[in-house]
Structure formats: structure tokens, C-alpha cells
Design an enzyme around this catalytic site. Structure first.
Site, PDB file in Angstrom:
ATOM      1  NE  ARG A   1     -35.235  -5.217   9.266  1.00  0.00           N
ATOM      2  CZ  ARG A   1     -34.329  -4.401   8.724  1.00  0.00           C
ATOM      3  NH1 ARG A   1     -34.369  -4.135   7.449  1.00  0.00           N
ATOM      4  NH2 ARG A   1     -33.382  -3.877   9.461  1.00  0.00           N
TER       5      ARG A   1
ATOM      6  CB  SER B   1     -50.659 -31.383 -33.489  1.00  0.00           C
ATOM      7  OG  SER B   1     -49.973 -30.275 -32.981  1.00  0.00           O
TER       8      SER B   1
ATOM      9  CE  LYS C   1     -36.538  -9.262   5.303  1.00  0.00           C
ATOM     10  NZ  LYS C   1     -36.958  -7.850   5.236  1.00  0.00           N
TER      11      LYS C   1
ATOM     12  CE1 TYR D   1     -45.555 -32.094 -31.423  1.00  0.00           C
ATOM     13  CE2 TYR D   1     -45.791 -34.468 -31.726  1.00  0.00           C
ATOM     14  CZ  TYR D   1     -46.133 -33.167 -32.075  1.00  0.00           C
ATOM     15  OH  TYR D   1     -47.047 -32.943 -33.063  1.00  0.00           O
TER      16      TYR D   1
ATOM     17  CB  CYS E   1     -48.142 -27.113 -32.551  1.00  0.00           C
ATOM     18  SG  CYS E   1     -49.779 -27.063 -33.276  1.00  0.00           S
TER      19      CYS E   1
ATOM     20  CG  HIS F   1     -34.395  -0.718  -5.987  1.00  0.00           C
ATOM     21  ND1 HIS F   1     -34.855  -0.316  -7.214  1.00  0.00           N
ATOM     22  CD2 HIS F   1     -35.370  -1.471  -5.427  1.00  0.00           C
ATOM     23  CE1 HIS F   1     -36.081  -0.787  -7.369  1.00  0.00           C
ATOM     24  NE2 HIS F   1     -36.418  -1.483  -6.307  1.00  0.00           N
TER      25      HIS F   1
ATOM     26  CG  MET G   1     -45.010  -5.522   1.053  1.00  0.00           C
ATOM     27  SD  MET G   1     -45.505  -7.071   1.772  1.00  0.00           S
ATOM     28  CE  MET G   1     -44.102  -8.065   1.552  1.00  0.00           C
TER      29      MET G   1
ATOM     30  NE  ARG H   1     -32.522 -10.890  -0.211  1.00  0.00           N
ATOM     31  CZ  ARG H   1     -33.075  -9.708  -0.070  1.00  0.00           C
ATOM     32  NH1 ARG H   1     -34.212  -9.583   0.545  1.00  0.00           N
ATOM     33  NH2 ARG H   1     -32.487  -8.634  -0.545  1.00  0.00           N
TER      34      ARG H   1
END
Ligand code: PEP
Ligand code: MG
Length: 908
Positions: free
Chosen positions: A103, A798, A32, A885, A865, A490, A114, A376
Site C-alpha cells: 500500500r 493599510s 500509515k 490588525y 485590507c 468513500h 494512490m 489515523r
């Protein structure tokens, strides 16, 4: 000499088109504070103020409040003076007082977690000054009583801690309403508001033993300290845990001049989004309330009106309101204050272009002057995230890599899950319609309290409105329904952030918490009754509704294409059935990394043969049962190979302890005895024999194949015969046979010999061959230590990180539930290692084993895996460790693909 800590500024000022900080300083100024500084420099009209840094929060935690106040007083005094100059009012003055807000603001948005205090600077004299200055006595006293209530709650600790607690201020308000026979706060007279001030101060004195502080500087320090303290409040801690944010970030404190949207005519407040947070459409939208404070919009106490005319018309259509009625009673800001709207539109454009992302902005109109309070990057649903990223790419604001980095891999999950079956919807009874606050399909049983969200397996949290206290329950519920609040309430904002289905502002719902009763049009629904929510349309539906697989949008495909372009590591899937294999291929899997063969044995027709095999006392008896199993396994593999169309398929040989397959209930044991023509006691004895003290460390994995080689023979035969049968049909199959739970080289060699021998026999019988690999899982720490030796024989590795984690930590996978949650809560563990790969510990073994293996075979194929294969931070680790992978469950394949691309782009 002064230390760096002493020299560094602790307070950063902003306002009047300039600022000390900027948007790159989020870690220091909080999201903020950094944004306020940046906006001010961009020429956006933000009320002036200053930010106390997150470093000060850390210092506060170490040094305590006295020391901190001493340290920052000179900078704070200077900053307040500057604000006074810009606003033309003095803090603490009685005739022309400057009012301020305090704030919180961490580096990431933690909505409502908060504390905030508004209207500081008011006291018995200043309230009169404000009344005279604004010519609005009612407004002055209303602000004052709100301030005392907020200050009492936040700073003096009088906020109720649970739903059983009574809010002493609300009690006074309700009492006065009853006495005055009125329903709404707006009906209070000025005298009522004055009485409230008196009564509030009285209750503060009685419950805290202190007088309400009338000195504005005492008020200011109290509020600053309260905000720092709220970083360590229960809500904030829970939120951090949920999002995996570290405790040591700290919050900044933003002190800013108050501007008022509730000073009467020409005043208002609102929230707006530069794009649609629900579906990502490029459509400026938002809500406003006339003559109200910012918190009123978010708290959902009054249902606000739409900013744009088009939005207002859409809203009216949903609410079944005639156009003439709408234009008169629910007019948009665009129509009501066209100049202000134009200005707002201009700023939203500047801000989106500047931040190159969808913005969520708060604004206030004070007596005809527009102020932007904050902006934001807006929270959004998974599908909005994908659409916005692709749109911004097409608009030239982002390049491909940037667009890809806008995709939070885990958020894709929302897009991949079922939606309501349109056929089932045709038959559905719609109870009511609310606002489509967060899309998706949810079916569950009604609960009315957030802390009861676990009461049933699937719940719909049904509330008049939600508050930050409800966060945990909202997370647990399948869907959220509120009677009040708009698209920016909210409930709506939090639900969208969680990707949870939510309908808000369903005004026709009457919710009676006391009797746990929901009434709509005279029809009653009780706790435990089933309802369904369609978060995309806002329809609230009676009972359960069937779901189907979702249709993936064009933008989803585009993101996946870009991910493919940048990812260097393949993503395979863990699939045991042709159906799963097909689903995973649709999501872009490049093979199967783990087919757990045992899952096939649990089906009704197979479990019998499996049990006969296990119960057989002789090799002959086992072979006989295995002959029955062979054709079943073979056809399973044919199905899987066919689904994968020539992509590699790793099939793991039988792994779990055998006792998992035998019946433990008397009736089933009797049945088995009859089928096998043996006595019940023989069955019981065998079951007892299979019982182990530590089954996870017992007779399982390759230990099964080495003690009962005929099982490995049968499975090898089934795999290779399936591949050869498909080859005959012109379909390619690439089997990779995987030996589980190896800890010594000889264990592997013994299995490999059986596999290769069987393969030779099968190839002779078929007079044909097929290429295949024989590799191993690395899931026992010893195998990782001996990886160079094992690599001499194994074609691939693996990593079975489920077992590797279990055996490295010594935490039983099946029993960890007893202590892991407590370890997490106490911070003994930062994350659940079964969910997120422990890169420090288990990761060392993986790194070492890969290096050792590749020293012997530089091109050794290496994959993972375990469950970690679909978890973004673990995928990144695998990429950095040069794996070929990762393999994960079908629904996580797109997540892993994006995570793999992120890792390749070098996000890490
Ligand atoms: C593993 O241990 O990581 C693994 C994939 O095998 P399973 O979960 O079946 O033990
Ligand atoms: Mg395992």
C-alpha cells in the site's frame, strides 16, 4: 567511504509488539507507516510488515526502478523473513504461503488517491495451498481472482481511465453473471471463480502481451514500483494541488502480512471512529461487514452494519426497521461478537488516549482473531472539529493551546454558512431518507457524473457510489448523494473532509446513468431537476429550500474565547453596510478595516445622482449632484458607525474608475439622457470619453479626489457629520479616513489638505469636534518604497494587497483568469498570489514599508485590507510582521481570529 544516503535505512520493520520506527517519523515513513510502527510498539495487534521510506520514492524518481530494486533488495528480503517468522508462513511457499499487501502511504492521508495491491503471493500452486490451509477453497479462488484483477488494473495499467472506458475484468464478470443468470458475485461457484482466473489471465496476456507474473517476487517488485508511480498519477496530483501539498514529499510503501476478513465464519472487517466524525459527540461508532475484505466497506458496494448496539438501533430507526427484525438481520458487532467488541473497545481507548485525538481505525477479524490494520486522526466536519477540540480540552487530554491548534481555521467556514430555514423545511417534500454522512444544507440541480459537476451553477452530484476518480466533481458540487455506501464509504469520508454536505446509502434511489434518471418510489427526477440535501438529518428534499444563518454552538464560542486570549493582532472586517458590519461584530470583529464607499453608490436611488455627478462638465454641476449624494452617504455612515458602537471604522474615499458607474446599454443611456435633460449623444460621448485602455492604471483612486476635490469634500463631510450626529445621540464613532492608491507623498498631502480643511468647516458648523485619523492605503509599489516619507504625514497604513499584488506582479486582477490556472497547473506558480499572499515578493514590500514607516512613527498603526486578510497563512505573515490588525470579509473573521492566535502561539 559510504555516504549518509547509503548508510540510512531504507526499510523499517514492525510487528509483534515492536518496531524500528515510531509516530514522529511521518515524513520518512508516511502517516500509515509511522502509525503502524507506533501501534505495534503500543501492543496493538497489527499484522507484521515493513515500510519503504519516502526518501526511496524520491530516489526512485531520480534513479529509476532497476537501481531502486538493487538498492533495497537485501533489506526487503530480511524484512520478509521476519514477517514469515511471526506469521508462521512463507512468502512464495505453495503449501503454507504467506500473502502480503502493498500500500501507499504519504505523510498525510490522501484517501483513495494512490494505489494498493492485495493478496500478493498467490499463484496457481499457492491458491491450492491456501485452500487446503484454510479449508476454504472458495475463499482461496475468490482471493486469487481479486488479486489478478487488482494487479492487472494497478500494476499492468489496465484500470479504466475514464467513465467511457470499459474495465475488461468487470466486463468478464458481468458476462459470466449473465451466462449464469445470477446477480451477485457471492453466487459464483468455485468453478466460476476458477474460470474467472483463467479468463483474467487471458485478457491480461491479450492486452499487455505479457503473462500474469506467477513468481511472488516479481509480483512484489511490480507492486512496489506501481505504488511509487502512483504518487505521480493524475488523481494524486490533483489532490495535492487541492490541499497545497508539495510534489516532492513522495509516498512510502507499506508491505504487510495479509489477514483475511473473508475466510468464512468468524470473519469480518470494519471501520470505526472513536468519536462521531459528523457532530463530534464522544460516541464510539463504526461499521462492519461479515465475511468481507476491507475494501468492501469503504467502496460502499454493500451497506455495512453498525458496530455498537446503540448505533445499530439508531440506524434501524432511520431505516424504519423494527427492533426484532434489526436484532435478527442487522445485528451489531457488540451483540454478535461481544468478546471481539470488548477488545476493539479497549484498543480504541488506548489509541485515542495515546494520540490525543479522534481516531479512524480499520480492523479485520480473521477466524475469531482481531487485527487492527490502521489508525489515523479521523477526518471530521467543522463542527465536529470544534466540539472534539473543546471536549479533549475538558477531558484534560489537551491544554488550551493544543486545543486551539486542532482548529483548522479554514474549516470553520462550514459552521458559518447558512442552514435550511426550519419554516421552509415544514413545507418541504421529503423524497427519501439516507444516512446523514456529512452535515450541512445543499440545494442544487441533479448531475449524475462527476465530470459534469460544472454543468449548472449549483449541482448535487447524484451517484450509486463514488470513487476517487470523482474527487474533482465532488469538490465542485454543492452536495453529494449516493444510493449505496455507509457512513464510512468513500463519499462520506471525502465529503466530511471537504466539509461538503453528503447523504449516503439512500438505498431506495434507483439511478439510471444511461438515461440520466433518478427514480424514487416510481417518481422520476431528471438531470437538471432541483433537489436539496439535509446532511444533518439525511433527508433528501424535492426542489429548492430556503436557508437562514446558522446558530453557533457553545463550543464555537469557547474556541473563539481561547483564540482571543492568545491572539495579539486584532481582526477587523471589510464591510460596506450596517448589515455586514453587524454580522462581522457577531463574529468578533474589532472594527472595520475597509468600508468601500463606492459600493453604496450602486443602489438604484444613488446611481442616478452618481451618474449626474460624473456626467457634469463643470465643478458647479458636480457639486449640485454631490449635494444629492451627501445625505445618502451620511446616513450610510451613521448606520455603520452605529453598528460598530465605538470601534474604529476605516472609510476609504472613492476608488474605482468612473466608467464603472456609467451605463453602457442603450436603453439606460436613453433614460439617463431624459433624466438629465441632455441629448443621447452627449451621454454617449461622455461614456466614450471615460473609456480607458488600462482602467486599473487609469483615472482612479486618489487621482479622482485630486482631480475632482469636491468628491473628497463631500465624502469627508458625510463621514464627519455622521460621526457628530451619533455623538449627539451619545453613540461613539471613530472614523479613520483612508486615501486610496497613493504613489507619491504629494498625492497624499493634496488629499489630506482637503480632508482637514473640510473637517474644520464641519466642526465649526456643528460647534463640536470629533477625533479622526487620515491615513493611506499602501497598494502601489512606489508607495511602499517611499513609505518613510509618506509616514511623516499619514496617521496609518493599510496594505491593499489586491492592488499591491496586481501591480507588483504586473498581473491584471481582471484578466489573470486567462493564465493563472495554467500557471498553477504547470507549477510555474505554486499558489494564486491573489488568494495567498506572496510572502517572498509582495511580502518584501510590506515588510519594508512597515519598517520604513515605523522608523518615522514607531507607533504607526498598520493593517491589511486586501483579500489576504482572511487567509490563514497570510494572517500568520501579518502577525510576524507586527501588524496591528488584519481586515477581512465578515464570514472570514473567525477564521482570521484563529489564524492570528495560531501565529501568536508560534505554530508557524
Ligand atoms: C486592495 O487593493 O487590496 C483593496 C483592498 O482595494 P480594492 O480591492 O477595492 O482595490
Ligand atoms: Mg485597491
Amino acid at each position: 567511504m559510504e555516504t549518509i544516503q547509503e548508510i540510512a535505512a531504507r526499510v523499517y520493520e514492525f510487528g509483534n509488539n515492536s518496531a524500528d520506527g515510531n509516530s514522529t517519523m511521518k515524513n520518512l515513513l508516511g502517516g500509515k507507516g509511522a502509525n503502524l510502527a507506533e501501534m505495534s510498539s503500543l501492543g496493538i495487534p497489527v499484522p507484521p510488515g515493513f515500510t519503504i521510506t519516502t526518501e526511496v520514492c524520491k530516489e526512485f524518481n531520480e534513479l529509476g526502478q532497476e537501481a531502486i530494486i538493487g538498492l533495497i533488495t537485501p533489506e526487503v528480503e530480511k524484512a520478509i523473513k521476519n514477517m514469515e517468522g511471526i506469521m508462521g508462513a512463507q512468502y512464495g511457499d505453495t503449501k503454507n504461503p504467506l500473502l502480503i499487501s502493498v500500500r501507499s502511504g504519504a505523510r498525510v492521508s490522501m484517501p483513495g488517491m494512490m494505489d494498493t495491491v492485495l493478496n500478493l503471493g498467490l499463484n496457481d500452486e499457492a491458491v491450492i495451498g491456501i485452500a487446503e490451509k484454510t479449508g476454504n477453497e472458495r475463499f482461496a479462488w475468490d482471493s486469487y481472482r481479486r488479486f489478478i484483477q487488482m494487479y492487472g488494473g494497478v500494476v499492468l495499467g489496465m484500470k479504466p481511465q475514464s467513465k467511457e472506458d470499459i474495465d475488461p475484468f468487470e466486463e468478464i464478470i458481468e458476462h459470466l453473471k449473465e451466462k449464469r443468470e445470477i446477480q451477485h458475485d457471492t453466487q459464483f461457484t468455485i468453478q466460476d471463480l476458477k474460470d474467472l482466473v483463467y479468463d483474467f489471465k487471458d485478457v491480461i496476456q491479450k492486452s499487455t502481451g505479457q503473462n500474469f507474473p506467477t513468481d511472488p517476487w516479481e509480483q512484489l517488485w511490480g507492486a512496489i514500483i506501481a505504488v511509487f508511480n502512483s504518487w505521480n498519477g493524475a488523481r494524486a496530483i490533483y489532490y495535492r494541488k487541492m490541499h497545497d501539498y508539495p510534489d516532492d514529499w513522495g509516498t512510502a510503501v507499506n508491505v504487510q502480512a495479509m489477514v483475511f476478513g473473508n475466510m468464512g465464519a468468524g470473519c469480518g472487517t470494519g471501520v470505526c471512529f472513536t468519536r462521531d466524525a459528523g457532530n463530534g459527540e464522544n460516541r464510539f461508532n463504526g461499521e462492519y461487514l461479515l465475511n468481507a475484505q476491507g475494501e468492501d466497506v469503504v467502496a460502499g458496494v454493500r451497506t455495512p452494519q453498525q458496530i455498537t448496539k446503540m448505533g445499530s438501533q439508531r440506524w434501524a430507526q432511520l431505516a424504519k426497521i423494527e427492533e426484532s427484525d434489526r436484532a435478527e438481520n442487522y445485528i451489531s458487532l457488540e451483540e454478535l461478537m461481544p468478546d471481539i467488541y470488548k477488545e476493539l473497545f479497549k484498543y480504541q481507548n488506548i489509541l485515542e488516549q495515546h494520540y490525543k485525538d479522534m481516531q479512524d481505525m480499520e480492523f479485520t477479524i480473521q477466524s475469531g482473531k482481531l487485527w487492527i490494520l490502521q489508525t489515523r486522526n479521523g477526518k471530521r466536519t467543522g463542527s465536529a472539529m470544534v466540539k472534539i477540540a473543546i471536549d479533549l480540552l475538558k477531558e484534560g487530554l489537551l491544554d488550551e493551546k493544543q486545543a486551539l491548534l486542532r482548529i483548522e481555521p479554514n474549516k470553520l467556514d462550514e459552521l458559518l454558512h447558512p442552514v435550511f430555514d426550519p419554516n421552509a423545511l415544514k413545507r418541504a417534500t421529503i423524497i427519501e431518507q439516507g444516512l446523514p454522512a456529512s452535515p450541512g444544507a445543499a440545494t442544487g440541480q441533479i448531475v449524475f457524473f462527476a465530470d459534469e459537476a460544472r454543468k449548472f451553477r449549483n449541482t448535487i452530484l447524484t451517484r450509486i457510489e463514488t470513487s476517487p476518480e470523482d474527487l474533482e466533481g465532488m469538490n465542485l458540487a454543492k452536495g453529494i448523494l449516493t444510493a449505496r455506501g455507509g457512513m464510512t464509504s468513500h463519499a462520506a469520508v471525502v465529503a466530511r473532509g471537504m466539509g461538503k454536505c453528503c447523504i449516503s446509502g439512500a438505498g431506495a434511489l434507483k439511478i439510471d446513468y444511461k438515461n440520466r434518471l433518478l427514480t424514487v418510489d416510481g417518481k422520476e427526477y431528471h438531470e437538471g431537476d432541483w433537489i436539496s440535501l439535509n446532511g444533518t438529518t439525511g433527508n433528501i428534499i424535492e426542489g429548492k429550500v430556503a436557508t437562514i444563518e446558522p446558530e453557533l454552538s457553545g463550543e464555537f464560542g469557547e474556541i473563539m474565547k481561547i483564540a482571543n486570549k492568545y491572539a495579539t493582532m486584532a481582526v477587523r472586517t471589510n464591510a460596506d453596510t450596517p448589515k455586514d458590519a453587524r454580522a462581522a461584530r457577531k463574529f468578533g470583529a474589532k472594527g472595520i478595516g475597509l468600508a468601500r464607499t463606492e459600493h453604496m453608490f450602486f443602489e438604484v436611488d444613488r446611481i442616478k445622482a452618481m451618474r449626474e455627478m460624473i456626467l457634469a462638465d463643470t465643478v458647479k454641476g458636480r457639486r449640485h449632484a454631490l449635494e444629492d449624494l451627501l445625505p445618502m452617504q451620511r446616513s450610510d455612515f451613521e448606520g455603520i458607525f452605529e453598528a460598530m458602537q465605538g470601534l474604529p471604522v476605516t472609510v476609504r474615499l472613492l476608488d474605482p474608475p468612473l466608467h464603472e458607474f456609467v451605463p453602457h446599454q442603450l436603453a439606460t443611456q436613453k433614460e439617463l439622457a431624459e433624466d438629465m435633460h441632455i441629448s443621447l449623444s452627449a451621454v454617449k460621448n461622455k461614456v466614450a470619453e471615460l473609456q480607458e485602455f488600462n482602467p486599473m492604471l487609469g483615472h482612479r483612486g486618489c487621482r479622482l479626489g485630486n482631480t475632482f476635490p469636491e468628491i473628497t469634500e463631500m465624502q469627508t463631510r458625510a463621514i464627519l457629520e455622521a460621526a457628530l450626529n451619533l455623538k449627539a445621540k451619545g453613540i461613539e464613532a471613530k472614523p479613520e479616513i483612508m486615501v486610496p492608491l497613493v504613489s507619491t507623498l504629494n498625492e497624499f498631502i493634496a488629499q489630506e489638505e482637503i480632508i482637514r480643511k473640510t473637517a474644520d468647516t464641519v466642526f465649526k458648523e456643528y460647534d463640536d469636534t470629533i477625533p479622526y485619523l487620515v491615513g493611506t492605503m499602501i497598494e502601489v509599489p512606489r508607495a511602499a518604497l517611499m513609505a518613510d516619507l509618506i509616514a511623516k504625514k499619514a496617521d496609518f497604513f493599510s496594505f491593499g494587497t489586491n492592488d499591491l499584488t496586481q501591480l507588483t506582479y504586473g498581473y491584471s486582477r481582471d484578466d489573470a483568469g486567462k493564465f493563472l490556472p495554467i500557471y498553477l497547473e504547470k507549477g510555474i506558480l505554486k499558489a494564486d498570489p491573489f488568494e495567498k499572499l506572496d510572502q517572498e515578493g509582495v511580502g518584501q514590500l510590506i515588510k519594508m514599508a512597515t519598517e520604513k514607516g515605523r522608523k518615522i512613527k514607531p507607533k504607526l498603526k498598520v493593517g491589511i485590507c486586501g483579500e489576504h486578510g482572511g487567509e490563514p497563512s497570510s494572517v500568520e505573515f501579518c502577525h510576524n510582521n507586527d501588524m496591528n490588525y488584519v481586515s477581512c470579509s465578515p464570514f472570514r473573521v473567525p477564521i482570521a481570529r484563529v489564524a492570528a492566535a495560531h501565529a501568536a502561539i508560534g505554530k508557524g
